[in-house]
Write a protein that holds these residues in place. Structure first.
Motif, mmCIF file in Angstrom:
data_model
loop_
_atom_site.group_PDB
_atom_site.id
_atom_site.type_symbol
_atom_site.label_atom_id
_atom_site.label_comp_id
_atom_site.label_asym_id
_atom_site.label_seq_id
_atom_site.Cartn_x
_atom_site.Cartn_y
_atom_site.Cartn_z
ATOM 1 N N GLY A 91 0.808 -1.203 0.000
ATOM 2 C CA GLY A 91 0.000 0.000 0.000
ATOM 3 C C GLY A 91 0.845 1.259 0.000
ATOM 4 N N SER A 92 0.209 2.363 -0.377
ATOM 5 C CA SER A 92 0.890 3.654 -0.440
ATOM 6 C C SER A 92 0.978 4.276 0.942
ATOM 7 N N ILE B 54 2.310 -1.198 8.777
ATOM 8 C CA ILE B 54 3.100 -0.167 9.473
ATOM 9 C C ILE B 54 4.568 -0.460 9.192
ATOM 10 N N LEU B 55 5.284 0.530 8.676
ATOM 11 C CA LEU B 55 6.701 0.397 8.354
ATOM 12 C C LEU B 55 7.511 1.176 9.387
ATOM 13 N N PHE B 56 8.515 0.552 9.958
ATOM 14 C CA PHE B 56 9.378 1.178 10.967
ATOM 15 C C PHE B 56 10.741 1.445 10.352
ATOM 16 N N PHE B 57 11.126 2.737 10.349
ATOM 17 C CA PHE B 57 12.413 3.142 9.790
ATOM 18 C C PHE B 57 13.290 3.690 10.909
ATOM 19 N N LYS B 58 14.571 3.375 10.831
ATOM 20 C CA LYS B 58 15.552 3.911 11.754
ATOM 21 C C LYS B 58 16.173 5.167 11.148
ATOM 22 N N VAL B 59 16.260 6.230 11.929
ATOM 23 C CA VAL B 59 16.859 7.494 11.490
ATOM 24 C C VAL B 59 18.172 7.672 12.231
ATOM 25 N N GLU B 60 19.265 7.801 11.482
ATOM 26 C CA GLU B 60 20.573 7.920 12.118
ATOM 27 C C GLU B 60 21.468 8.813 11.283
ATOM 28 N N LEU B 61 22.597 9.189 11.892
ATOM 29 C CA LEU B 61 23.554 10.058 11.224
ATOM 30 C C LEU B 61 24.291 9.272 10.145
ATOM 31 N N ASP B 62 24.403 9.834 8.982
ATOM 32 C CA ASP B 62 25.069 9.186 7.856
ATOM 33 C C ASP B 62 26.567 9.468 7.956
ATOM 34 N N ALA C 81 11.539 -2.833 10.412
ATOM 35 C CA ALA C 81 10.501 -3.847 10.627
ATOM 36 C C ALA C 81 9.237 -3.415 9.923
ATOM 37 N N LYS C 82 8.339 -4.400 9.797
ATOM 38 C CA LYS C 82 7.035 -4.160 9.168
ATOM 39 C C LYS C 82 6.029 -5.069 9.836
ATOM 40 N N MET C 83 4.846 -4.546 10.112
ATOM 41 C CA MET C 83 3.794 -5.348 10.706
ATOM 42 C C MET C 83 2.458 -4.982 10.052
ATOM 43 N N GLN C 84 1.507 -5.918 10.176
ATOM 44 C CA GLN C 84 0.210 -5.726 9.537
ATOM 45 C C GLN C 84 -0.894 -5.833 10.587
ATOM 46 N N LEU C 85 -1.867 -4.929 10.504
ATOM 47 C CA LEU C 85 -2.998 -4.914 11.414
ATOM 48 C C LEU C 85 -4.216 -5.556 10.732
ATOM 49 N N PRO C 86 -5.191 -5.969 11.514
ATOM 50 C CA PRO C 86 -6.333 -6.687 10.931
ATOM 51 C C PRO C 86 -7.276 -5.807 10.132
ATOM 52 N N ALA C 87 -7.200 -4.516 10.259
ATOM 53 C CA ALA C 87 -8.128 -3.642 9.532
ATOM 54 C C ALA C 87 -7.381 -2.425 9.037
ATOM 55 N N ASN C 88 -8.063 -1.683 8.158
ATOM 56 C CA ASN C 88 -7.450 -0.486 7.585
ATOM 57 C C ASN C 88 -7.197 0.556 8.676
ATOM 58 N N GLY D 61 -12.886 -0.174 14.857
ATOM 59 C CA GLY D 61 -13.125 0.429 16.148
ATOM 60 C C GLY D 61 -12.103 0.106 17.206
ATOM 61 N N CYS D 62 -11.043 -0.583 16.839
ATOM 62 C CA CYS D 62 -10.001 -0.955 17.795
ATOM 63 C C CYS D 62 -8.951 0.143 17.882
ATOM 64 N N LEU D 63 -8.386 0.305 19.061
ATOM 65 C CA LEU D 63 -7.255 1.195 19.296
ATOM 66 C C LEU D 63 -6.089 0.320 19.738
ATOM 67 N N HIS D 64 -5.139 0.122 18.821
ATOM 68 C CA HIS D 64 -3.999 -0.769 19.064
ATOM 69 C C HIS D 64 -2.840 0.044 19.633
ATOM 70 N N ARG D 65 -2.269 -0.453 20.740
ATOM 71 C CA ARG D 65 -1.091 0.159 21.363
ATOM 72 C C ARG D 65 0.117 -0.630 20.894
ATOM 73 N N ILE D 66 0.916 -0.040 20.018
ATOM 74 C CA ILE D 66 2.009 -0.761 19.348
ATOM 75 C C ILE D 66 3.337 -0.183 19.817
ATOM 76 N N LYS D 67 4.257 -1.077 20.139
ATOM 77 C CA LYS D 67 5.595 -0.663 20.544
ATOM 78 C C LYS D 67 6.459 -0.422 19.320
ATOM 79 N N TRP D 68 7.604 0.280 19.541
ATOM 80 C CA TRP D 68 8.470 0.620 18.409
ATOM 81 C C TRP D 68 9.278 -0.564 17.893
ATOM 82 N N ASN D 69 9.181 -1.684 18.584
ATOM 83 C CA ASN D 69 9.832 -2.885 18.048
ATOM 84 C C ASN D 69 8.840 -3.734 17.263
ATOM 85 N N ALA D 70 7.735 -3.136 16.805
ATOM 86 C CA ALA D 70 6.722 -3.798 15.971
ATOM 87 C C ALA D 70 5.943 -4.857 16.725
#
Length: 1406
Positions: free
Chosen positions: A66-67, A89-97, A139-146, A164-173
């Motif tokens: 998906g976009s 949900i896509l998790f990207f690491k931001v660091e100094l190059d 990391a990448k994870m998928q939820l059950p609904a849009n 109608g769900c509110l998912h509490r997601i940690k930064w380690n996916a």
């Protein structure tokens, strides 16, 4: 609070075919901004705004996963989470190059030599270098609904899905299931007591948008059904706990939400285009509506239909303002409690008639660091390099990142006392302060100068812009705090580290000399000025502690000269009151320090002594909610116990807690506790009282003013949409008769049209600022491109008077005595009459236009109140003139009959005010009434020299239609003679060009227009001194009214007998005749020069034998000297010595014979030509001298007569003109030898010539009148002016005119007789006239011969002689004396033959 400034900026214009932008969000420190498209992640740096990273997701991943849809930052900016359109949900690491050279920086700012980038303690490069960063997919994870929306909560992400769900997601996916919940899995009620709790249904939908506030303690949710819900999450410490929901009542069409943590407010955007702001009512346990953000249909018509629903809302980082954008475009900015600061729908920033709105529809927005920029993702037409492409085949929209630049008030983050007294704004690289604030000195000076300075502060629109030092700003951007001292002469700023201060006198910044000291200091709790010290609440990085530091202004900025005091916890706010420093710490403790300056040492030093500490934990929900702190002298107890001088000790503590103003008064009931050195300890503070709510700012002063105690003791509050409130003290008139049930203070609310930023207490004025926009459309040479209009935002200073609001509120509450006391202390204000007008106008408009009857009208009380002031008549008529005519009957039914008010104005000599009442009478009465009153006012204005008013009244009378008057006025006016050309055989000297161009009576009387400027029609070449002998026929004396007209064409002759013109001419002629009969020639000149269509020559021709005849030549000469400030002539010292040695006869001709035999030096000040016979005669009387005095020297130097004798007075100075004036000034005190030694004859001539000449303006006026009088045939007055000017040519011309025209013999006889009286007066009182009278003796003989040629036909009779002697009582003593002597004298006593016969005839004729 916040005001846009400058041009809007487009950060990047994407090329055609790129994906549209979706979302923008900043990192926690607001240094990095993430912007996403459907397949791209871009990271921008804040300052400067440059793109530092662009990541494009692979196409196959976009198709499968998906976009891009939403993005969130981790609080430490080390990771980014991107939500896609397909539940991922896509998790990207931001660091100094580290692969990037140049110290891993994309851009490094070099100053001078190459330097390595500075790094702070976290290793991140300093703000003057831009780091190179990279992102890596972790990391990448998928939820059950849009996914609908997401929110970062501490170290986790809360994600809402369609189910109608509110998912509490940690930064380690991974998912935190314990903290996750379903919105339909817990009950919701109308209050926190769970009254009528019920679970949500599917009709309520899912979570559309949400915000989390740890201070409020829960989530604020907007559901897809339009409802709003506040959810308190389940406790992690209690097992099996469930969330608790509370409905936001009355909200059914919510679209978005924004939460203000600092003020504990929840703002919702609605489909109707308005914003609704809710607050938790802690007493009832409900969520209730506080106020609405609604555009006024009066100021912005059709705003709701034009803009559509609210799209997004964002609070500023400091929580003092909220930005609102609509679905169809447009932008508005509101203060924290609903005051509209800016709206682009009504033409403030963009033309209201434009088909497009500015800015274009905003999809997402985010505030920059410290609120200096607002980042917006906008949809608009395809743009290339600022131009909008107009394509014929297809047109599609693209998105751009737009930046709006802002400046904000220093009160937003640093509400200290000194900032309250100035309009002081701070931007990211400059400071704004009014010129009057920065340049006016508060030390010394007279009260009048202070009043002028305050008026400058009120009306000045110019800003003093102070650019912040680039050296300091380059390493410490952005500016966080700014402060100005009370005098407005010094400012201080603090950025990321350190501080700097600036002085307007030297226009120089003073920085830390030691850069290490600057980097070790972080200002964290504000800064303020005390005397010449800067007090800052800071954090010491090296010592790892919080401190209070005080740096002296006049020394180097160095820790060596600083006074440092440690505090146990972080300081959030600080303020000063007189010599007390008060701080508020993060542990909810308030500390008071006594500041004392030490002058014993070389460098200034101060001492901080802690005197009190108070804990306020039980009254404050969270330390961040405290937005204002002040120590004042306000009290609420009985004023009867106070002395006449109000105490200025610190008596109460004011605390603004999330808009609720708490007042802690000192508890005086307890015992006095002795401290160290037997000094009493500070009394503790008692239980607080809530003074007001919805408070944004508060103003009070520590200064005193005995004449304005009520204003200085008041507390002023800015309350957003509710306007302003003033907490006013009520001082009883009699201290011993106060009622216990009466309150000692009263809270008065009133509306304001500006946003208040400062209050001028003594001047009763509010100062503020406002934004305005100028539309600029750049020129495009390409015809296929149309240029987008962009607004250029400017900042304006605004002001408003508030005194009439307070007076109205007091009168409404039947507190007229207090209102009168308050108003009387402000009567010296220049705009106090305007205050009374505003008071009357507002009450009149409200009550006269009311559709329902008012049981207790306020207008009679207001009118009675205004009657207590001398401006009553002026206030009534000015208010009526500015009000609709339909409301006049309602006004005058209370005030009284306007005819009575007009007559009262005449009695009080308020002529301008009476003229305004004529307009009222013209509309309310018959025309004859207004004509009668206008006639009365015209007479009064002419009598008092109000020429502008008289000219307007003449036009007013002409505008009245005579046919409408019930009774025609009495017409009595002589017909005007026909105009004929006039050429005199003996012309006077021509008026010089510079005199003709520059002279007018209006130069003295301050009249703009002079319609009858005259120049001589004769030339000096035809001049002859004496009348040539031989028979010559007399010329007919004709005249021309407009022969000298320069500026205006000849007026069109009115119809014979026009009633209105004849009526006006009758009034004007009557006044001019009165001036002429009372010898007021100068006033007559002013009258003629300032009255249109009044022909002075024609009038004088008619009156030359009536009002223009001169009965007393001596009195007339004295009056002319006095009116024109023309000095009486005085003799030189040599002539005086010769005269002292002679014995003079009282006969005038004996004096002439004596002077004929002596060489008497004299001075001619009237002649213009050096080669005249009189001037040659003067030259032959003086001995030869090497000193050559030119006439130009005497013309350039003019000595005005001095009324008061001073030590520096000239020898030739004369005193006031009177019958008892000294003959020779004050020369008697000087000895003969000293004068003979000091003054040569040439210098004596020069001094006499300068002393005998009056002001140049007076000379021009006299010569102008002389020309008019000669043209009209008023030879008596012409002779008098010629004698005053001592102009031989004018005398010759006058005598020739009498001999060559049909001049009546009675006029010639009066002239000869008048000169005889003048000769006697010169013999006895004014010897300075004797040389001139001697020189014109031939002309006097000519007049005598003219009077003898044809004897008068009048016969002597006893009745005539009786009347004549009865008139002598009104004449001067000289005339009475000459009459007595002539009656007893014989013909043998006459020096010339035939003189006695002529003299007897003249007495009878005159």
């Amino acid at each position: 609070m916040y005001f846009p400034l400058g041009w809007p900026k487009y950060l990047k214009s994407l090329v055609k075919g790129s994906k549209p932008l979706q979302y923008v969000i900043s990192s926690c420190d607001r240094m990095l901004f993430a912007v996403i498209t459907e397949d791209t992640l871009c990271i921008w740096y804040s300052k400067p705004s440059v793109l530092i990273l662009s990541y494009t997701h692979p196409y196959n991943e976009i198709c499968s996963g998906g976009s891009f849809k939403l993005v969130e930052w981790k609080p430490d900016s080390s990771m980014i989470a991107i939500m896609t359109s397909k539940q991922n949900i896509l998790f990207f690491k931001v660091e100094l190059d580290v692969s990037v050279p140049n110290h891993h920086c994309l851009y490094v700012q070099h100053e001078g030599k190459n330097q390595t980038p500075k790094r702070d303690i976290n290793g991140i490069p300093d703000s003057d270098s831009i780091p190179a960063i990279k992102v890596t997919l972790l990391a990448k994870m998928q939820l059950p609904a849009n996914i609908i929306c997401c929110l970062c909560v501490r170290e986790e992400i809360m994600v809402s899905t369609e189910d109608g769900c509110l998912h509490r997601i940690k930064w380690n996916a991974s998912v935190n299931k314990k903290a996750s919940f379903h919105i339909r899995g817990f009950p919701s009620s109308l209050d926190f007591q769970q009254t009528k709790a019920s679970k949500l249904t599917e009709e309520d939908g899912c979570v559309q948008q949400m915000e989390y506030s740890p201070i409020i303690g829960g989530y604020t949710l907007v559901l897809s059904s339009g409802k709003a819900l506040f959810v308190i999450p389940s406790s992690t410490k209690v097992d099996n706990s469930v969330p608790q929901g509370v409905w936001v009542t009355g909200l059914m069409d919510a679209t978005c939400v924004a939460v203000n943590h600092r003020y504990r407010l929840m703002a919702f955007g609605c489909k109707s285009g308005i914003g609704a702001v809710y607050v938790i009512n802690e007493v009832e346990g409900t969520i209730e509506l506080s106020y609405k953000l609604q555009i006024s249909s009066k100021d912005f018509p059709d705003a709701a239909q034009k803009a559509g629903a609210v799209k997004c809302m964002k609070w500023t980082p400091d929580g003092t303002a909220v930005a609102v954008c609509w679905k169809n475009g447009g932008f508005s900015l509101w203060s924290v409690f609903g005051a509209l600061l800016l709206c682009s729908l009504g033409g403030d920033l963009y033309p209201s008639d434009s088909p497009k709105l500015f800015p274009p529809p905003v999809k997402s927005m985010e505030w920059g660091l410290e609120g200096y920029q607002l980042w917006m993702v906008c949809e608009e037409e395809n743009r290339v390099n600022g131009f909008v492409e107009v394509e014929e085949e297809e047109s599609h929209t693209v998105t751009n990142v737009m930046q709006l630049q802002f400046v904000k008030s220093a009160l937003t983050v640093n509400p200290c006392m000194t900032n309250h007294e100035h309009v002081f704004l701070q931007g990211e690289d400059r400071l704004y302060m009014s010129i009057s604030d920065g340049c006016s000195s508060s030390k010394g000076g007279a009260s009048q100068e202070n009043n002028q300075s305050s008026l400058m502060s009120i009306g000045n629109k110019i800003w003093q812009i102070v650019p912040i030092s680039h050296i300091y700003l380059g390493a410490n951007w952005p500016i966080r705090y700014a402060a100005v001292d009370k005098s407005g002469q010094c400012v201080a700023v603090a950025g990321k580290t350190g501080l700097a201060h600036y002085t307007f006198a030297t226009r120089k910044w003073k920085l830390f000399g030691n850069e290490t000291q600057e980097k070790d200091l972080v200002v964290s709790g504000g800064m303020t000025w005390w005397k010449d010290f800067i007090c800052v609440a800071c954090y010491n990085i090296i010592g790892q502690r919080d401190e209070i530091r005080c740096y002296p202004k006049n020394t180097k900025l160095d820790n060596t000269f600083a006074v440092t005091t440690k505090v146990p916890s972080q300081i959030l706010l600080l303020n000063t009151f007189r010599d007390i420093l008060i701080i508020f710490c993060i542990d909810s403790h308030v500390m008071l320090f006594n500041m004392e300056r030490k002058n014993s040492q070389k460098n200034p030093l101060m001492e901080l002594i802690k005197v009190q500490e108070v804990s306020l934990n039980s009254y404050i929900p969270h330390p961040v909610c405290v937005t204002g702190l002040a120590l004042t002298s306000l009290r609420t107890e009985n004023f009867g116990n106070r002395s006449t001088q109000p105490s200025r000790d610190s008596e109460c503590l004011l605390l603004n807690v999330a808009g609720k103003l708490l007042m802690f008064q000192r508890d005086e009931t307890g015992p006095q506790i002795q401290g160290k050195q037997n000094k009493p300890k500070a009394q503790p503070f008692g239980t607080p009282a809530v003074v007001a709510t919805n408070v944004e700012n508060m103003w009070s002063t520590s200064r005193t003013n005995q004449s304005k105690t009520q204003l200085m003791e008041a507390l002023w509050l800015g309350c957003g949409a509710q306007g302003m409130k003033v907490w006013l003290p009520l001082y009883p008139r009699h201290e011993g008769k106060t009622h216990n049930f009466m309150s000692k203070r009263i809270m008065l609310p009133f509306r304001v049209d500006i946003y208040p930023l400062a209050v001028l207490f003594e001047d009763a004025v509010i100062l503020g600022a406002a934004s305005d926009g100028v539309i600029y459309k750049p020129y495009s040479e390409d015809g296929k491109r149309s240029v987008q209009n962009l607004p250029f935002c400017i900042l304006e200073r605004t002001s408003q008077i508030y005194l009439h609001h307070i007076l109205r509120q007091l009168l409404r509450r039947n507190l007229g005595v207090n209102a009168l006391d308050l108003a009387r202390c402000c009567t010296e204000l220049s705009y106090f009459p305007h205050v009374l007008e505003l008071l009357l106008h507002e009450v009149l408009e409200a009550e006269a236009t009311s559709k329902e009857p008012i049981p207790d009208p306020l207008l009679p009380r207001v009118v009675a109140f205004i009657q207590e002031f001398p401006e009553f008549l002026q206030t009534i008529v000015h208010c009526a003139r500015k009000t609709e005519v339909a409301l006049w009957p309602h006004l005058f039914s209370v005030v009284g009959n306007p005819k009575d008010l007009f007559e009262q104005c005449i009695v009080n000599e308020e002529l301008e005010t009476a003229a305004s009442y004529l307009i009222i009478l013209q509309n309310l009465e018959r025309p004859i009434i207004s004509r009668q009153h206008a006639t009365l006012l015209l007479d009064q204005s002419l009598e008092r020299g109000k020429w502008d008013l008289a000219r307007d009244l003449v036009r007013f009378l002409k505008a009245i239609d005579p046919s409408e008057a019930s009774t025609p006025p009495i017409l009595a006016s002589t017909k005007t003679s026909s105009s004929k050309s006039y050429h005199s055989g003996v012309p006077s000297p021509p008026i010089l060009p510079n005199e003709a161009d520059g002279f007018s009576f209006s130069n003295v009387s301050n009249v703009i227009n002079v319609s009858r400027m005259r120049s001589s029609s004769m030339t000096g070449a035809d001049y002859s001194e004496n009348v040539p002998k031989g028979s010559k026929p007399k010329l007919k004396h004709t005249f021309s009214d407009n022969i000298f007209s320069v500026k205006k064409p000849l007026p069109k002759p009115k119809e014979e007998g026009a009633p209105d013109q004849m009526y006006i001419d009758m009034i004007l002629c009557r006044h001019c005749r009165k001036l002429l009969e009372t010898n007021c020639l100068r006033d007559m000149g002013y009258f003629s020069a300032n009255t249109d269509d009044f022909h002075l020559v024609s009038f004088l021709k008619r009156e030359r034998l009536k009002g223009a005849k001169v009965e007393d030549f001596v009195r007339a000469v004295k009056d002319i000297h006095h009116q024109f400030e023309w000095p009486l002539p005085i003799l030189s010292y040599h002539v005086f010595q010769q005269l002292k040695s002679k014995t003079f006869s009282t006969s005038s001709l004996a004096s002439l014979s004596l002077l004929d035999g002596e060489n008497l030096p004299t001075v001619n000040v009237g002649a213009h030509n050096n080669d005249t016979d009189y001037h040659r005669y003067l030259g032959t009387l003086q001995p030869p001298s090497p000193l050559n005095l030119s006439q130009a020297m005497s013309d350039d130097v003019v000595l005005k007569p001095q009324a008061i004798k001073t030590e520096e007075s000239s020898l030739a100075t004369t005193l006031d003109i009177s019958d008892t004036s000294s003959l020779f000034g004050d020369l008697d005190y000087m000895t003969e030898s000293s004068l003979q030694d000091t003054l040569s004859p040439e210098l004596e001539i020069l001094s006499q010539e300068m002393a005998n000449k009056g002001p140049r303006q007076s000379e021009m006026e006299l010569r102008y009148l002389l020309q008019i009088l000669l043209e009209a045939g008023c030879l008596e007055w012409a002779m008098i002016i010629s004698l005053v000017l001592r102009d031989v040519e004018a005398v010759v011309r006058t005598v020739n005119t009498a001999s060559m025209t049909d001049t009546p013999l009675e006029m010639v006889a009066r002239m000869r007789e008048g000169i005889s009286y003048l000769e006697l007066w010169a013999d006895t009182e004014c010897l300075g006239y004797k040389p001139f009278l001697h020189f014109i003796r031939k002309q006097i003989q000519v007049l005598g011969k003219l009077a003898e040629q044809t004897p008068p036909t009048l016969q002597l009779s006893s009745s005539v002689m009786e009347d004549h002697h009865s008139d002598d009582e009104q004449l001067s003593p000289e005339v009475q004396t000459i009459h007595t002597k002539e009656s007893d004298s014989s013909p043998d006593n006459s020096p010339l033959p035939g003189h006695n016969t002529a003299k007897s005839s003249e007495c009878v004729i005159s």
